[in-house]
Design an enzyme around this catalytic site. Structure first.
Site, mmCIF file in Angstrom:
data_model
loop_
_atom_site.group_PDB
_atom_site.id
_atom_site.type_symbol
_atom_site.label_atom_id
_atom_site.label_comp_id
_atom_site.label_asym_id
_atom_site.label_seq_id
_atom_site.Cartn_x
_atom_site.Cartn_y
_atom_site.Cartn_z
ATOM 1 N N CYS A 138 0.828 -1.209 0.000
ATOM 2 C CA CYS A 138 0.000 0.000 0.000
ATOM 3 C C CYS A 138 0.860 1.257 0.000
ATOM 4 C CB CYS A 138 -0.927 -0.009 1.210
ATOM 5 S SG CYS A 138 -1.968 1.442 1.313
ATOM 6 N N CYS A 141 -0.494 4.138 2.065
ATOM 7 C CA CYS A 141 -0.301 3.967 3.513
ATOM 8 C C CYS A 141 1.148 4.201 3.926
ATOM 9 C CB CYS A 141 -0.664 2.551 3.964
ATOM 10 S SG CYS A 141 -2.145 1.849 3.265
ATOM 11 N N ASP A 142 2.072 3.655 3.160
ATOM 12 C CA ASP A 142 3.448 3.546 3.645
ATOM 13 C C ASP A 142 4.482 4.380 2.890
ATOM 14 O OD1 ASP A 142 2.548 1.704 5.525
ATOM 15 O OD2 ASP A 142 2.845 0.004 4.185
#
Ligand code: NAP
Length: 320
Positions: A138, A141-142
């Site tokens: 992701c 997300c990261d």
């Protein structure tokens, strides 16, 4: 041995306890519908494997497991019950539906499917071991954890190319490793990547191992045409080789598309009346905590309307 049949008919059974499922349960239990959440793992879905969530409104940054726990507490505060169960099948009846798990049969007037999706894994050494420590599925997300550091993206579809380009805002360089010599991604996404100085490609190549003690250090690559093996240093690797919907148990209902994603209308209702689907398992354009929560609130509200009209119908029948 036969399965244990539960007597109680719940107004709503939510299958899966990621953000979408927990929001649906919050809405239905707050509306006084008897609600049961059935989950085969721990509450939180993919949140449990997410280090930090920085893109969910209301929180500058929150750890995935902490947000999962908050959602669990919120979802159960109005009496929603929670139980372990691995759902194998749904039998759709007019007055109630049966939810068959590995060892029990539950009954409900309406069902919200919130079973999510899984990122396809490559299945190589280091992939599981370094998940969350450099291995990610992701970028949104990261990605921000890799400022000015070299990253690798695996895959050649829309996700790999789009997310690879997205990651250049953080990374010093993004190398897209693809198993063929041409991309599957839409042309416009390809053009953007080819025109981005920070994006490099390694063609005809697969990743055979992700190396690192505590964090990702390097990838071992193999050229599928020449057989040549090489090592590519990287601090992170984002794997985008496709998603798999967790919908095997629902295929018989005829509510999925060809790839297994569950198709819903604007009320999150599937083609099977009273069966709703929310979050990542749904055929949708964006799979995030925020979108799952939005889906869950819509489904919770729609389930309430469905149950109320069903109860009215049943009451009318009893009067006749
Ligand atoms: P995808 O389209 O299935 O692409 C997967 C990619 O990974 C392909 O390039 C494939 O290679 C490669 N791959 C598959 N298995 C592999 C393996 N074991 N090892 C190495 N490489 C492997 O998946 P996706 O990119 O996640 O997209 C999923 C769906 O969402 C698609 O329908 C896509 O169009 C859609 N999507 C759309 C957008 C957009 O419109 N902006 C953005 C993201 C996703 P081959 O090419 O050789 O098969």
């Amino acid at each position: 041995m036969g399965k244990e049949i539960q007597d109680k008919i719940y107004d709503v059974i939510v299958i899966g306890s990621g953000p979408g499922g927990m929001t649906a349960a919050l809405y239905t239990s707050r509306s006084d519908l008897s609600t049961l959440i059935i989950e085969r793992g721990a509450p939180g879905g993919q949140l449990i494997n997410t280090a930090e969530v920085e893109n969910y409104a209301g929180f500058k940054s929150i750890k995935g497991p902490e947000l999962a726990n908050n959602m669990y507490e919120g979802a159960t505060q109005f009496g929603a019950e929670y139980t372990f169960g691995d759902v194998r099948e749904i039998i759709d009846g007019k007055e109630y539906k049966q939810i068959i798990t590995s060892n029990k049969i539950f009954k409900a007037r309406t069902i919200v499917i919130a079973t999510g999706a899984e990122h396809k894994k490559i299945g190589i050494p280091g992939e599981n071991e370094l998940n969350g420590r450099g291995v990610s599925y992701c970028a949104v997300c990261d990605g921000a954890f890799f400022r000015d550091r070299p990253l690798v993206v695996v895959g050649g579809g829309d996700s790999a190319v789009e997310e690879g380009t997205y990651l250049t805002q953080f990374a010093s360089k993004v190398t897209i490793v693809h198993r063929r010599d041409e991309l599957r991604a839409q042309q416009i996404l390809q053009d953007r990547a080819f025109n981005n100085d920070k994006v490099d490609f390694i063609w005809d190549t697969v990743v055979e191992e992700i190396e690192g003690e505590n964090n990702v250090d390097a990838l071992q690559l193999r050229n599928v045409k020449t057989g040549e093996v090489s090592e590519l240093p990287a601090d992170g690797v984002f794997i985008y080789i496709g998603l798999l919907p967790n919908s095997d148990a629902f295929l018989d209902l005829g509510i999925t598309d060809q790839e297994g994603w569950i198709v819903t209308d604007d009320h999150m209702e599937t083609s099977a009346p009273g069966i709703f689907a929310v979050g990542d398992v749904r055929q949708t354009v964006l799979r995030q905590v925020a979108t799952a929560v939005g889906d869950g609130s819509i489904a919770g509200d729609a389930a309430y309307t469905y149950v109320e009209s069903l109860k009215e119908d049943l009451a009318l029948k009893e009067e006749v």
